[in-house]
Design a protein around this motif. Sequence first.
Motif, PDB file in Angstrom:
ATOM      1  N   GLY A  92     -50.019 -73.816 -18.007  1.00  0.00           N
ATOM      2  CA  GLY A  92     -48.892 -72.864 -18.707  1.00  0.00           C
ATOM      3  C   GLY A  92     -48.498 -73.582 -20.077  1.00  0.00           C
ATOM      4  O   GLY A  92     -48.617 -74.698 -20.257  1.00  0.00           O
ATOM      5  N   CYS A  93     -48.004 -72.440 -20.825  1.00  0.00           N
ATOM      6  CA  CYS A  93     -47.699 -72.926 -22.267  1.00  0.00           C
ATOM      7  C   CYS A  93     -46.807 -73.990 -22.610  1.00  0.00           C
ATOM      8  O   CYS A  93     -47.162 -74.720 -23.447  1.00  0.00           O
ATOM      9  N   PRO A  94     -45.653 -74.409 -21.656  1.00  0.00           N
ATOM     10  CA  PRO A  94     -44.798 -75.625 -22.160  1.00  0.00           C
ATOM     11  C   PRO A  94     -45.453 -76.797 -21.797  1.00  0.00           C
ATOM     12  O   PRO A  94     -44.885 -78.037 -22.083  1.00  0.00           O
ATOM     13  N   SER A  95     -46.439 -76.942 -21.063  1.00  0.00           N
ATOM     14  CA  SER A  95     -47.130 -78.055 -20.511  1.00  0.00           C
ATOM     15  C   SER A  95     -47.504 -79.293 -21.647  1.00  0.00           C
ATOM     16  O   SER A  95     -47.363 -80.338 -20.998  1.00  0.00           O
ATOM     17  N   ALA A  96     -47.787 -78.854 -22.682  1.00  0.00           N
ATOM     18  CA  ALA A  96     -48.070 -79.937 -23.696  1.00  0.00           C
ATOM     19  C   ALA A  96     -46.836 -80.448 -24.628  1.00  0.00           C
ATOM     20  O   ALA A  96     -46.999 -81.340 -25.322  1.00  0.00           O
ATOM     21  N   THR A  97     -45.767 -79.437 -24.298  1.00  0.00           N
ATOM     22  CA  THR A  97     -44.628 -79.839 -25.140  1.00  0.00           C
ATOM     23  C   THR A  97     -43.622 -80.143 -24.392  1.00  0.00           C
ATOM     24  O   THR A  97     -43.042 -81.064 -24.192  1.00  0.00           O
ATOM     25  N   THR A  98     -42.642 -78.940 -24.291  1.00  0.00           N
ATOM     26  CA  THR A  98     -41.221 -79.108 -23.437  1.00  0.00           C
ATOM     27  C   THR A  98     -41.205 -79.643 -22.135  1.00  0.00           C
ATOM     28  O   THR A  98     -40.218 -80.008 -21.756  1.00  0.00           O
ATOM     29  N   ALA A  99     -42.394 -79.367 -21.480  1.00  0.00           N
ATOM     30  CA  ALA A  99     -42.373 -79.676 -20.116  1.00  0.00           C
ATOM     31  C   ALA A  99     -43.567 -80.683 -19.491  1.00  0.00           C
ATOM     32  O   ALA A  99     -44.079 -80.647 -18.756  1.00  0.00           O
TER      33      ALA A  99
ATOM     34  N   GLY B 245     -22.141 -84.075  -5.522  1.00  0.00           N
ATOM     35  CA  GLY B 245     -22.534 -85.599  -5.474  1.00  0.00           C
ATOM     36  C   GLY B 245     -23.877 -85.922  -5.666  1.00  0.00           C
ATOM     37  O   GLY B 245     -24.342 -87.134  -5.505  1.00  0.00           O
ATOM     38  N   ALA B 246     -24.766 -85.124  -6.235  1.00  0.00           N
ATOM     39  CA  ALA B 246     -26.123 -85.222  -6.697  1.00  0.00           C
ATOM     40  C   ALA B 246     -26.489 -86.371  -7.682  1.00  0.00           C
ATOM     41  O   ALA B 246     -25.542 -86.807  -8.674  1.00  0.00           O
ATOM     42  N   ASP B 247     -27.184 -87.126  -7.464  1.00  0.00           N
ATOM     43  CA  ASP B 247     -27.796 -88.257  -8.456  1.00  0.00           C
ATOM     44  C   ASP B 247     -28.695 -87.372  -9.483  1.00  0.00           C
ATOM     45  O   ASP B 247     -28.870 -87.731 -10.831  1.00  0.00           O
ATOM     46  N   CYS B 248     -29.247 -86.591  -9.123  1.00  0.00           N
ATOM     47  CA  CYS B 248     -30.171 -85.609  -9.967  1.00  0.00           C
ATOM     48  C   CYS B 248     -30.363 -84.259  -9.317  1.00  0.00           C
ATOM     49  O   CYS B 248     -29.935 -84.036  -7.982  1.00  0.00           O
ATOM     50  N   ILE B 249     -31.031 -83.159 -10.253  1.00  0.00           N
ATOM     51  CA  ILE B 249     -31.244 -82.045  -9.743  1.00  0.00           C
ATOM     52  C   ILE B 249     -32.762 -82.267  -9.724  1.00  0.00           C
ATOM     53  O   ILE B 249     -33.462 -82.674 -10.630  1.00  0.00           O
ATOM     54  N   ALA B 250     -33.484 -81.432  -8.594  1.00  0.00           N
ATOM     55  CA  ALA B 250     -34.817 -81.425  -8.502  1.00  0.00           C
ATOM     56  C   ALA B 250     -35.431 -80.050  -8.831  1.00  0.00           C
ATOM     57  O   ALA B 250     -34.785 -79.183  -8.462  1.00  0.00           O
ATOM     58  N   LEU B 251     -36.606 -79.919  -9.739  1.00  0.00           N
ATOM     59  CA  LEU B 251     -37.009 -78.439  -9.977  1.00  0.00           C
ATOM     60  C   LEU B 251     -38.319 -78.357  -9.757  1.00  0.00           C
ATOM     61  O   LEU B 251     -39.207 -79.217  -9.769  1.00  0.00           O
ATOM     62  N   ALA B 252     -38.755 -77.149  -9.835  1.00  0.00           N
ATOM     63  CA  ALA B 252     -40.354 -76.866  -9.850  1.00  0.00           C
ATOM     64  C   ALA B 252     -40.657 -75.720 -10.809  1.00  0.00           C
ATOM     65  O   ALA B 252     -41.508 -75.075 -10.758  1.00  0.00           O
ATOM     66  N   CYS B 253     -40.031 -75.661 -11.984  1.00  0.00           N
ATOM     67  CA  CYS B 253     -40.329 -74.641 -13.078  1.00  0.00           C
ATOM     68  C   CYS B 253     -39.995 -75.077 -14.331  1.00  0.00           C
ATOM     69  O   CYS B 253     -38.754 -75.761 -14.480  1.00  0.00           O
ATOM     70  N   PRO B 254     -40.653 -75.091 -15.519  1.00  0.00           N
ATOM     71  CA  PRO B 254     -40.558 -75.672 -16.791  1.00  0.00           C
ATOM     72  C   PRO B 254     -39.586 -74.861 -17.659  1.00  0.00           C
ATOM     73  O   PRO B 254     -38.577 -75.230 -18.230  1.00  0.00           O
ATOM     74  N   LEU B 255     -39.201 -73.716 -17.196  1.00  0.00           N
ATOM     75  CA  LEU B 255     -38.095 -72.867 -17.903  1.00  0.00           C
ATOM     76  C   LEU B 255     -36.603 -73.187 -17.304  1.00  0.00           C
ATOM     77  O   LEU B 255     -35.764 -73.434 -18.161  1.00  0.00           O
TER      78      LEU B 255
END
Lengths: 199, 288
Positions: B11-18, B219-229
């Motif tokens: 995907g396009c953001p793989s080398a930069t933003t993600a 009360g989360a320490d972090c959010i987990a995601l599965a999408c670069p956008l």
Amino acid sequence: MIKTWELDLNFRNEILNEPGGAHLSACFQCSTCTIGCPIAEIVPSYNPRKIIQMSLLGMREEVLSNPDLWICAICQTCTARCPQDVRISDLLAAIRRIAEKDAEAGKLKIDSVRPLFEKAFLHQLEKYGRLFDMGLAMEFYKGKEGGSFIKGQLAMMKDFKDFGMRMFKKGKMGPKAMFPEKVKKTEEIKKIFEKVEGK
Amino acid sequence: MSEKKLAYHPGCPSATTAIEQDMSTKAVFEKLGIELAEMEDWNCCGAAEAEDPILVYALNARNLAIAEKDGLDIVTPCSICYYNLARTDKALREDEGLRAKMSEIDDSLNYKGTIKARHILDVLVNGIGMDELSGKIEKKVNVKVAPYYGCYIGRPGETAFDDPDDPDLMDKLIELIGGENVQFSSMKTKCCGGPLMMTREDIAFEMARKVLESAKNAGADCIALACPLCGMMLDAKQPDMEKKLKITIEMPVVYITQLLGLALGIDSNKLGFNKNIVSTKEILGKVI
């Protein structure tokens, strides 16, 4: 009041013939789309159910000039929940394309910058086969500033100064982000755009 | 999982933003002994901006055909790439006329429908499977996580691989690595606003704020995601949001592959933990 004598009875066919618009007439106005919509939660006027009803009635001008056409996030919540399998995200996109055609023919003025953004995006894709963020932003801002490259760049720098620096520091906007990454066979991508978009 | 090699569509953001998503995906699959072979000359899927379905089908028929030549299933870390690849696969399988139309555009779009397109989350949990993963866990990642799924994982139905209202594939991974899922069900699948970021920032920020603040209140320490956008919107734009809305959020946002990688004993720098915008230091302190 609906001016019944001004209705465009062909509007529904126009939408039905547009790719993505095929399921329009299955809508029975239950409002499931609107009740679960995250945009409707934030923008009270936003009502996809109503846009569909007005389209079915033939209120072409009112539908195409409705500024809310341009704020769908394509999140697919409505499409996933519709009991009639109306693909609302695709349908609104089909209506937006009709509006864009009218705008290109000088028959409609669109205030939203979304068509400019999408065009700039597809333009990058057509040229490189991949998204070039920097090129997209430069072209989009130029369009937003009435076609002036200089004004566009200044506006872009103002909006993205902090963001750009932040990304640069993390190595997310280094040299790699300054130049487009291209597919090798750009001619194959060009062909897709030529044949699909009639370019 | 029987396949030991997959075609990787970064995907396009793989080398930069993600880049941290790309790094952690590669590191995790390497550790699991599955080869990700980057697709030769892959192209952009059209994202949310290509609104004409025929254009989406054409762009993705090319990608599918590239992987089909090597006889490999495609795996992608991006939810929108996944949606566009999977819906194209489905449409072309079902419609001979559409396949002919694609071939007419160019020979490179000649896709026969013999492979599948999958999302990394689907491959990890449903392909490789929890049993195999559990045997490879080396460390406990003792964090409270708000698992955020966004749009294209549980919907629309034609391409979904998880529940539309209460998806749980990430929840399972978080439990597996020794983390805790906070109460977050009502926000799991709410759109982050990403597609409106450039054209209606006001609406996009409001959408993202709801997701971030719900995680914080839970009360989360972090959010987990599965999408670069989602990553761009919730992590990279978070400081802009704080400034504009005059609020403090400071919620770390990481990719699920980064968390899983920690549990697999992979070095945090190899997982890109120094690339996330909101500091991830506290998370790293909770790996035992």
